[in-house]
Write an enzyme that holds these catalytic residues in place. Sequence first.
Site, PDB file in Angstrom:
ATOM      1  N   VAL A  94       0.773  -5.127 -18.005  1.00 14.06           N
ATOM      2  CA  VAL A  94       1.149  -4.667 -19.346  1.00 14.06           C
ATOM      3  C   VAL A  94       0.741  -3.220 -19.600  1.00 14.06           C
ATOM      4  O   VAL A  94       1.567  -2.396 -19.996  1.00 14.06           O
ATOM      5  CB  VAL A  94       0.544  -5.592 -20.429  1.00 14.06           C
ATOM      6  CG1 VAL A  94       0.809  -5.028 -21.827  1.00 14.06           C
ATOM      7  CG2 VAL A  94       1.118  -6.991 -20.298  1.00 14.06           C
ATOM      8  N   ALA A 116      -1.238  -0.986 -17.440  1.00 13.56           N
ATOM      9  CA  ALA A 116      -1.883  -0.294 -16.318  1.00 13.56           C
ATOM     10  C   ALA A 116      -3.390  -0.548 -16.371  1.00 13.56           C
ATOM     11  O   ALA A 116      -3.829  -1.690 -16.221  1.00 13.56           O
ATOM     12  CB  ALA A 116      -1.554   1.189 -16.326  1.00 13.56           C
ATOM     13  N   VAL A 126       0.850  -1.194   0.000  1.00 11.97           N
ATOM     14  CA  VAL A 126       0.000   0.000   0.000  1.00 11.97           C
ATOM     15  C   VAL A 126       0.887   1.246   0.000  1.00 11.97           C
ATOM     16  O   VAL A 126       1.219   1.803   1.040  1.00 11.97           O
ATOM     17  CB  VAL A 126      -0.950   0.008   1.211  1.00 11.97           C
ATOM     18  CG1 VAL A 126      -1.873   1.220   1.139  1.00 11.97           C
ATOM     19  CG2 VAL A 126      -1.768  -1.272   1.247  1.00 11.97           C
ATOM     20  N   GLY A 132       0.874   5.745 -14.239  1.00 13.35           N
ATOM     21  CA  GLY A 132       0.233   6.631 -13.274  1.00 13.35           C
ATOM     22  C   GLY A 132      -0.515   5.842 -12.225  1.00 13.35           C
ATOM     23  O   GLY A 132      -1.046   4.761 -12.497  1.00 13.35           O
ATOM     24  N   LYS A 148       6.900  -7.029 -20.351  1.00 14.65           N
ATOM     25  CA  LYS A 148       5.527  -6.851 -20.838  1.00 14.65           C
ATOM     26  C   LYS A 148       5.299  -7.584 -22.158  1.00 14.65           C
ATOM     27  O   LYS A 148       4.283  -8.262 -22.332  1.00 14.65           O
ATOM     28  CB  LYS A 148       5.232  -5.355 -21.006  1.00 14.65           C
ATOM     29  CG  LYS A 148       5.153  -4.596 -19.686  1.00 14.65           C
ATOM     30  CD  LYS A 148       4.877  -3.111 -19.898  1.00 14.65           C
ATOM     31  CE  LYS A 148       4.755  -2.372 -18.581  1.00 14.65           C
ATOM     32  NZ  LYS A 148       4.467  -0.929 -18.755  1.00 14.65           N
TER      33      LYS A 148
END
Length: 814
Positions: free
Chosen positions: A608, A610, A472, A796, A681
């Site tokens: 891969v 987000a 977290v 992000g 990825k």
Amino acid sequence: MNVLKFGGTSVGSAKNINKVIDILEQYSKKSKVIAVVSAIGGVTDKLLACGYNAQLKDNTYISDFNNIKDIHFNILSELIPNTPQDISDKLQTKLNNLKSLLDGIYLINELSPKTSDKLVSFGELLSSFIITEAIKSRQLKAKRKNSQELIITNSNFTKAEVNYNISYNNIQLYFKNTKETITILPGFISKSTLGEITTLGRGGSDFTAAIVAAALDVEQLEIWTDVSGMYTANPKLVKQAYPIAHLSYQEAMELSHFGAKVLYPPTIQPILDKSIPLVIKNTLKPEAKGTQITKAYTSNTLSVRGISNVDNIALLTLEGSGMVGIPGFSKRLFETLANHKINVVFITQASSEHSICFGVNAFEAELAKTVIDANFTYEISQHKINPILIENDLAIVALIGDNMKNHQGISGKMFSALGKNNINVRAIAQGASEKNISAVIAKKDVKKALNTLHEAFFEIKTKQLNVFITGVGNVGERLVEQIKQQKKYLKDTLKINLRIIGLSNSRTMVFDTDGLPLKNWKMLLKNGDPASLDGFFNQTKAFNKRNSIFVDITANKDVANLYSKYLKESIAVVACNKIACSDTFNTYNELKYLSRKYNAPFLFETNVGAGLPVIDTLNNLIASGDKITSIQAVLSGSLNFVFNNFNDTTKFHDVVKQAQQEGYTEPDPRIDLSGVDVARKILILARESGTTMELEDIANTSFLTKNNLESNTVEDFYNTLIDDEAHFQKLFTQAKDNGCKLKYVAEFNNGKASVGLKEIPQNHPFYNLEGKDNIVMFYTQRYAEQPMIIKGAGAGADVTASGLFADIIRIGND
């Protein structure tokens, strides 16, 4: 005339006894009322403990007796302040008789069933005396009648069999002549035809009330307890359980046999013969409707009426080839058990006749094995059968309902729900009447099984998800906040009740079995226990929640190594950590296999793109029969951000630093800039396309300098970026002079994959890729000329969190 029975909890304190008196006062205004009362809550167990200690010559029986004495005198003084001396003396006399009996047990060092019945009878005799005197003190007309003078039995001590003809005559004769408005009867106790004190079995006060009700042919029998009726499941284990408004006698008997403690099973028989309705009411909430039990009742809406359980079961198996086709084995087996008064609660036998499996109370298992092995000594010595096999720490869960036989697929739904939650079924029994489907499971799984089945049969519209999140940090915080924001929407619209049970960061971890309150989760986590990866797993496993989901938001290899342990416990795994799926192909394949074997979803969409549905789209293409021929992609939102913001007026070091500060790169930006992250990825996409490939099979052409690649720390790496600024400016200038933009591209074609920095011309779909966006182009047999394109933000905290959230919801919608 009304017959009401009040259980141990209802008379367990002065406060509750006053509630009982209030109820009796209201009933007595309309007609005569008979109240059958149990011993004060817990006293029967205390009496047995006293007797046991006295038998063992343990002097603590004296202090135990004094405790029992104090309980009764304290309740009496609360009910009748300034208690008259004659009432106190009468109570003391009864207690003196109890003490004399205990002293006798101590002296002769023996506690026979006959003496045990005499001992425990004091519980009801004492409580009925106190309650009667308390009623009188409120100026109500009441009399106590000793049930031992009314109910006559045989001499089968501890669970005597009632002589109904004599008992009914006694009851009818007494109440024909009684004048009192309220009659108090001690429950549970009786006398044999020889005048010996007997009892009707634990819970026998219900039985006493039913016998009296049947003898007097009353309109209705009421059992008053501490819950508002019989529930769909044990409310102490299933919080969503609710009272059942109406049951048939048969349903009530099945539920009571299988652990519904509010009703003693034999209670039904006397009133069943006369079709007397039974109502279960709550002493503490007398306004609640409770449960009505009648002879003829069929629900047109619910096939399953209740879910019940019996704990502390041992499963015994008699098997051997010598049993096949030979009559008499079952007779000998169960006759042996009956001769030793061992009750069988569960039986199943395969049609091959090779084995008989049966359940008994765990404390009787060893005795059962001893007497059966002794009975079959010859067959065992001849290897025709094997010695009895015992399996302990088991329990029974049962679906119950008269109407189950009219609904197809009940058993399939039951075992499917249990299987999806890794609840192993050891044995199954279902009668031809189809009123009961029973399954033997591990005792540790009872709570999860009850909640799983209750959700499946009584909460069909709502599915509970229990989430455990580790890592977290930035993304994790966004995920928790998104869950907090959408919790009501999920429940109202998608019928998903999503609860966060556990949270962990690198320092602390916190759990709440009922779901962490998300209003102050940060403070709870800050003050949590020291974090531990194994501790987090062990606690998640120990909770044993249905529909459990472990969410990994780390980039930690040690966490990834735990995925297999979670999956083996049927705990779903949702991960943005790419390490597991980009590890060796064997590791990747093993995790996929465990996911299928243990019915535990393993989802890693955020590995891969987000929040972009890249893997989901790929899987849908393949599931529909399409075949991937080529993949071209910009898979690093961080690298795209870097090269979209780097030019001849900026410094490469500054742009990379900005990307890290805004959360677009890993904490160590070398993972992104070295191309390892992109290689992982494209490896995952290749594997999901059906190709066997390892990370080292991917050609990785680095745009970094040797100086950059050999840096030892993140700080050193940033220093080398400053030193090598000219190198990066040269890359930019060459691309600009060629009318191109720099993009870090991943490709998969004909079973081969590569990653590297490329100059992208103006007419290419990658050219105008802005900011931190990702783009993936799937060329397939169906999309041969114009690829399927997925494009959007690829980095992000918010979009990554939304991708994890989407995987969690996907599990909820399965």
